[in-house]
Design a protein around this motif. Structure first.
Motif, PDB file in Angstrom:
ATOM      1  N   GLU A 126     -43.530  49.704 -54.292  1.00 42.34           N
ATOM      2  CA  GLU A 126     -43.203  48.296 -54.525  1.00 42.34           C
ATOM      3  C   GLU A 126     -44.470  47.456 -54.675  1.00 42.34           C
ATOM      4  OE1 GLU A 126     -40.241  46.821 -54.946  1.00 42.34           O
ATOM      5  OE2 GLU A 126     -39.099  48.675 -54.741  1.00 42.34           O
ATOM      6  N   ASP A 169     -45.940  48.057 -58.129  1.00 43.18           N
ATOM      7  CA  ASP A 169     -45.228  47.313 -59.172  1.00 43.18           C
ATOM      8  C   ASP A 169     -45.707  45.861 -59.220  1.00 43.18           C
ATOM      9  OD1 ASP A 169     -43.683  49.436 -60.063  1.00 43.18           O
ATOM     10  OD2 ASP A 169     -42.020  48.999 -58.703  1.00 43.18           O
ATOM     11  N   ARG A 170     -45.923  45.276 -58.069  1.00 41.88           N
ATOM     12  CA  ARG A 170     -46.347  43.868 -58.022  1.00 41.88           C
ATOM     13  C   ARG A 170     -47.792  43.689 -58.487  1.00 41.88           C
ATOM     14  NH1 ARG A 170     -42.148  44.722 -55.163  1.00 41.88           N
ATOM     15  NH2 ARG A 170     -40.728  43.064 -54.447  1.00 41.88           N
ATOM     16  N   LEU A 209     -39.898  43.197 -47.268  1.00 44.24           N
ATOM     17  CA  LEU A 209     -39.102  44.361 -47.664  1.00 44.24           C
ATOM     18  C   LEU A 209     -38.943  45.398 -46.553  1.00 44.24           C
ATOM     19  CD1 LEU A 209     -40.316  45.191 -51.300  1.00 44.24           C
ATOM     20  CD2 LEU A 209     -38.035  44.428 -50.630  1.00 44.24           C
TER      21      LEU A 209
END
Length: 283
Positions: free
Chosen positions: A128, A131-132, A149
């Protein structure tokens, strides 16, 4: 676009494919076996640990990187003007996060994150974060997103034999003997609030029967939602066990992606061979 580097402890257990995709800088934990200090999954592999135990009855100790190691790890990037997002093994399980925080405070421009998790449970957070970074987010905002998260990570696994947990001092001889004798296989679950590992449901029977029930139990509560990504993580097991668990996922849940990854030395040395688990982010 901000200059941000992604870093993680070796206990994220991501495959080389995912590490390369997100250019994750891995900080290995220490595996200390028979008086020698090895780097997790670099100088030693899980099968080496299993083989040594079978032949000599010796299991390793595991240790977090020290502050100086984290300093050297981060400094390679901060000296080049990067900010570093670092995701560590859960603080309830190791001093890794604490050590990375001390190094980060000394250097600046480093954002340590306590995953509150282990293995590909923390690996999901690494993905995650990657991806950011690809979306061009600032390091501070990435850190805040990933912390938010943490409570959505579902990490659990089935232990085949309690032998390794007993040898590592994590359960008594009576517990291990009774479970092995009665063919009881406990599920271990990570509490994503405290980061601690708890014993969940206990299953009895052969591997196929246990995996079917375990998979259905974990995923049936999500049957009305779509799970973006499920990772099957194992410490070395027969291919048919992985196929069986994939089939359970496809029959029980709606999932966009299923990936299979192998646990590294730190995790494998505590759980032993033939451990399988499911890790995913819930909505």
């Amino acid at each position: 676009m901000p200059k941000v580097i992604l870093s993680a402890d070796s206990t994220c257990d991501l495959s080389e494919e995912w590490i390369e995709k997100y250019k994750v800088q891995i900080q290995p934990l220490h595996i200390i076996l028979d008086g020698k200090d090895y780097r997790d999954s670099i100088d030693i592999k899980p099968d080496d640990i299993f083989s040594t135990y079978e032949k000599e009855g010796k299991l390793p100790q595991t240790a977090a990187p020290n502050i100086a190691e984290y300093m050297n790890h981060f400094k390679k990037w901060t000296d080049k003007g990067y900010e570093v997002i670092h995701i560590s093994l859960g603080s309830s399980l190791s001093s890794a996060y604490q050590n990375s925080c001390i190094a980060a405070e000394e250097l600046g421009h480093v954002y340590p994150i306590d995953s509150g998790n282990l293995s590909t449970g923390m690996g999901l957070l690494v993905i995650e974060a990657g991806d950011r970074i690809g979306q061009g987010m600032e390091a501070k905002d990435i850190r805040d997103d990933i912390i938010a998260l943490k409570e959505k990570v579902n990490t659990s696994f089935i232990i085949d034999k309690l032998t390794y947990l007993h040898e590592g001092g994590r359960c008594t001889a009576i517990e291990a003997f009774s479970a092995n004798l009665l063919n009881i296989r406990p599920s271990i679950e990570v509490d994503n609030a405290s980061g601690k590992m708890n014993v969940g449901k206990k299953y009895r029977g052969n591997t196929a029967k246990v995996l079917k029930r375990y998979g259905a139990d974990r995923l049936s509560k999500h049957k009305d939602t779509v799970i973006n990504r499920i990772i099957i993580t194992h410490s070395g097991t027969a291919p048919e066990n992985i196929t069986l668990l994939k089939n359970v996922i496809e029959e029980t849940a709606t999932c966009k992606e299923i990936h299979v990854m192998r646990a590294g030395c730190t995790i494998s040395s505590h759980c032993g061979p033939n451990t399988l688990g499911l890790m995913y982010l819930s909505h």
